[in-house]
Enzyme design. Structure first.
Site, PDB file in Angstrom:
ATOM      1  N   SER A 165       0.835  -1.194   0.000  1.00  0.00           N
ATOM      2  CA  SER A 165       0.000   0.000   0.000  1.00  0.00           C
ATOM      3  C   SER A 165       0.879   1.257   0.000  1.00  0.00           C
ATOM      4  O   SER A 165       1.750   1.402  -0.870  1.00  0.00           O
ATOM      5  CB  SER A 165      -0.946  -0.036   1.205  1.00  0.00           C
ATOM      6  OG  SER A 165      -1.963   0.909   1.094  1.00  0.00           O
ATOM      7  N   ARG A 234     -11.851   6.366   9.853  1.00  0.00           N
ATOM      8  CA  ARG A 234     -11.348   4.993   9.858  1.00  0.00           C
ATOM      9  C   ARG A 234     -12.374   4.030   9.280  1.00  0.00           C
ATOM     10  O   ARG A 234     -12.017   3.096   8.545  1.00  0.00           O
ATOM     11  CB  ARG A 234     -10.995   4.576  11.284  1.00  0.00           C
ATOM     12  CG  ARG A 234     -10.502   3.140  11.406  1.00  0.00           C
ATOM     13  CD  ARG A 234      -9.265   2.911  10.564  1.00  0.00           C
ATOM     14  NE  ARG A 234      -8.658   1.624  10.873  1.00  0.00           N
ATOM     15  CZ  ARG A 234      -7.581   1.139  10.251  1.00  0.00           C
ATOM     16  NH1 ARG A 234      -7.006   1.839   9.293  1.00  0.00           N
ATOM     17  NH2 ARG A 234      -7.093  -0.032  10.588  1.00  0.00           N
ATOM     18  N   ASP A 331      -8.505  -6.824  -4.618  1.00  0.00           N
ATOM     19  CA  ASP A 331      -8.118  -5.477  -4.193  1.00  0.00           C
ATOM     20  C   ASP A 331      -8.718  -4.463  -5.163  1.00  0.00           C
ATOM     21  O   ASP A 331      -8.239  -4.291  -6.274  1.00  0.00           O
ATOM     22  CB  ASP A 331      -6.587  -5.367  -4.174  1.00  0.00           C
ATOM     23  CG  ASP A 331      -6.095  -4.021  -3.639  1.00  0.00           C
ATOM     24  OD1 ASP A 331      -6.932  -3.130  -3.389  1.00  0.00           O
ATOM     25  OD2 ASP A 331      -4.869  -3.870  -3.479  1.00  0.00           O
ATOM     26  N   HIS A 364      -7.925  -5.415  -0.228  1.00  0.00           N
ATOM     27  CA  HIS A 364      -6.626  -4.745  -0.205  1.00  0.00           C
ATOM     28  C   HIS A 364      -5.740  -5.221   0.934  1.00  0.00           C
ATOM     29  O   HIS A 364      -4.522  -5.301   0.799  1.00  0.00           O
ATOM     30  CB  HIS A 364      -6.858  -3.234  -0.089  1.00  0.00           C
ATOM     31  CG  HIS A 364      -5.609  -2.423  -0.011  1.00  0.00           C
ATOM     32  ND1 HIS A 364      -4.699  -2.354  -1.032  1.00  0.00           N
ATOM     33  CD2 HIS A 364      -5.110  -1.642   0.994  1.00  0.00           C
ATOM     34  CE1 HIS A 364      -3.693  -1.564  -0.679  1.00  0.00           C
ATOM     35  NE2 HIS A 364      -3.919  -1.128   0.548  1.00  0.00           N
ATOM     36  N   ASP A 365      -6.323  -5.553   2.073  1.00  0.00           N
ATOM     37  CA  ASP A 365      -5.549  -5.975   3.244  1.00  0.00           C
ATOM     38  C   ASP A 365      -4.944  -7.369   3.101  1.00  0.00           C
ATOM     39  O   ASP A 365      -4.324  -7.862   4.053  1.00  0.00           O
ATOM     40  CB  ASP A 365      -6.427  -5.944   4.498  1.00  0.00           C
ATOM     41  CG  ASP A 365      -6.344  -4.605   5.221  1.00  0.00           C
ATOM     42  OD1 ASP A 365      -5.527  -3.760   4.813  1.00  0.00           O
ATOM     43  OD2 ASP A 365      -7.098  -4.409   6.190  1.00  0.00           O
TER      44      ASP A 365
END
Length: 396
Positions: A165, A234, A331, A364-365
């Site tokens: 990232s 967040r 992602d 994405h994580d």
């Protein structure tokens, strides 16, 4: 073997670790000149190291963290610590980043709140936290600070730089800013520049913080903090790190401890409860102003505009490193087509580049989640780079 050295499927923990600090630019003539033209000093860098630096100083690997990370990439701070570093599954003896073999370094980035100088650090001119008096920083500025730290450690060339990232952006910047000082680059779930979609989500998150009445134009350190705004920011960001499949599998439309709708604006769905929990947990460890600065740095990053170049191909014209680029199928924040654009630019410069798209449904994580294939890719790539860069007569 201690409780912190217990072997698991990914290897052994590095055990008890210590956060260290390095300060530079303390004198007016030594101030750090940022890309904006602003001057900053003194600058303190928080960092951690794992493993041993070889006598030849040729086994150093720099790990670069993403938005909400910090220097604590692996291990524990003490016997009572139950939460290991953010990449514990990857860093340690026998793991993808094998600390029996490599000297691993991780720093907290400039502008964040992990111990490196940022908006919550004391402004030497006032003795109070900088707030918005802190200058806007870039990914390049972050890398320049890391370079100063490595100079202080006597490391003039890195075997590898690795990050996912925002960390991947830093890894790419390292290979362009200091091309003769990086042998290998591992760029995970990253991009050469933010899309309009990524910038849009970051701006919505920043506006959530700035709309909180406790934000007070960044000068909230002596009173209530903009916790509500930061929690919402967040929540927004966390959704972009996941995938439709991951959320469907984990939550679906399941209700939260009830059999029917409340017909109020309380928590009805489990996914609502999850996101609120993530937001509340985040405000306990992160600074709202740092969120603004770090997301802006990510938005500014654009290799096609770096140093006056006109294309990504031109940006990598002076690069010398070998590259491993990894994307993940689910992602949607930095989708695979962006990694393929990076690979094409590297190949058009005749650079050594390997590319892998890993099938993963967690979004994405995915680069943070234990994955044996990713661990093997990283281990094999670093082993090859080390072998190819070994000096004649040097012991394997």
């Amino acid at each position: 073997m201690s409780e912190y050295a217990a072997r698991d499927s990914d290897g052994v923990s590095v055990g008890i670790v210590e956060k260290k600090f390095f300060t530079f630019a303390a004198q007016p003539e030594d101030l750090l000149v940022l890309e904006s033209g602003a001057r900053l000093g003194p600058v303190t860098v928080a960092y951690e190291t794992y493993g041993e630096l070889a006598p030849e100083r040729d086994n150093a690997v720099l790990v670069l963290h993403a938005l909400s990370g910090d220097s604590h990439v692996a291990g524990y701070y003490g016997k009572g610590d139950t939460k290991p570093g953010w990449w514990e599954n990857m860093v340690g003896p026998g793991k993808g980043l094998d600390t029996d073999r490599y000297f691993v370094i991780c720093t907290s980035i400039l502008g964040s709140c992990g111990g490196t100088t940022g908006p919550c650090a004391p402004n030497p001119a006032t003795g109070k936290p900088y707030g918005l008096d802190f200058p806007v920083v870039t990914v390049g500025d972050m890398v320049a600070v890391q370079h100063r730290l490595l100079q202080s450690l006597g490391i003039t060339r890195l075997l590898g730089v690795i990050g996912g990232s925002l960390g991947g952006m830093q890894a790419l910047e390292w290979s362009l800013r200091y091309p003769d000082q990086v042998a290998g680059v591992i760029a995970l779930a990253t991009t050469m520049r933010h899309s309009a979609l990524a910038i849009a989500f970051n701006e919505i998150a920043r506006q959530a913080i700035m709309a909180d009445p406790n934000w007070r134009h960044g000068h909230y350190y002596d009173g209530p903090k903009p916790d509500t705004g930061l929690a919402v920011a967040r929540m927004i960001g966390h959704v972009t790190y996941l995938s439709d499949e991951a959320l469907r599998r984990k939550f679906g439309r399941r209700l939260q401890e009830k059999k029917d709708f409340s017909f109020q604006f309380d928590i009805d769905f489990q996914v609502e409860s999850y996101l609120r929990h993530q937001g509340h947990k985040f405000v306990e460890r992160f600074d709202a102003n740092s969120f603004l600065y770090v997301t802006k740095a990510a938005d500014y990053f654009d290799l096609e505009r770096r140093g006056g170049v006109s294309s990504a191909v031109e940006a990598f014209a002076a690069a010398q490193a070998s590259y491993l680029v990894v994307s993940f199928t689910s992602d949607w924040l930095y989708p695979t087509y962006q990694s393929r654009e990076l690979v094409r630019a590297l190949k058009k410069n005749g650079l050594d580049v390997s590319f892998c798209e890993i099938k993963a449904d967690c979004g994405h994580d995915a680069f943070l989640i234990p994955n044996q294939r990713l661990s093997r890719l990283i281990a094999n790539f670093l082993e090859r780079v080390q072998r190819e860069n070994r000096q004649p007569g040097q012991t394997p």
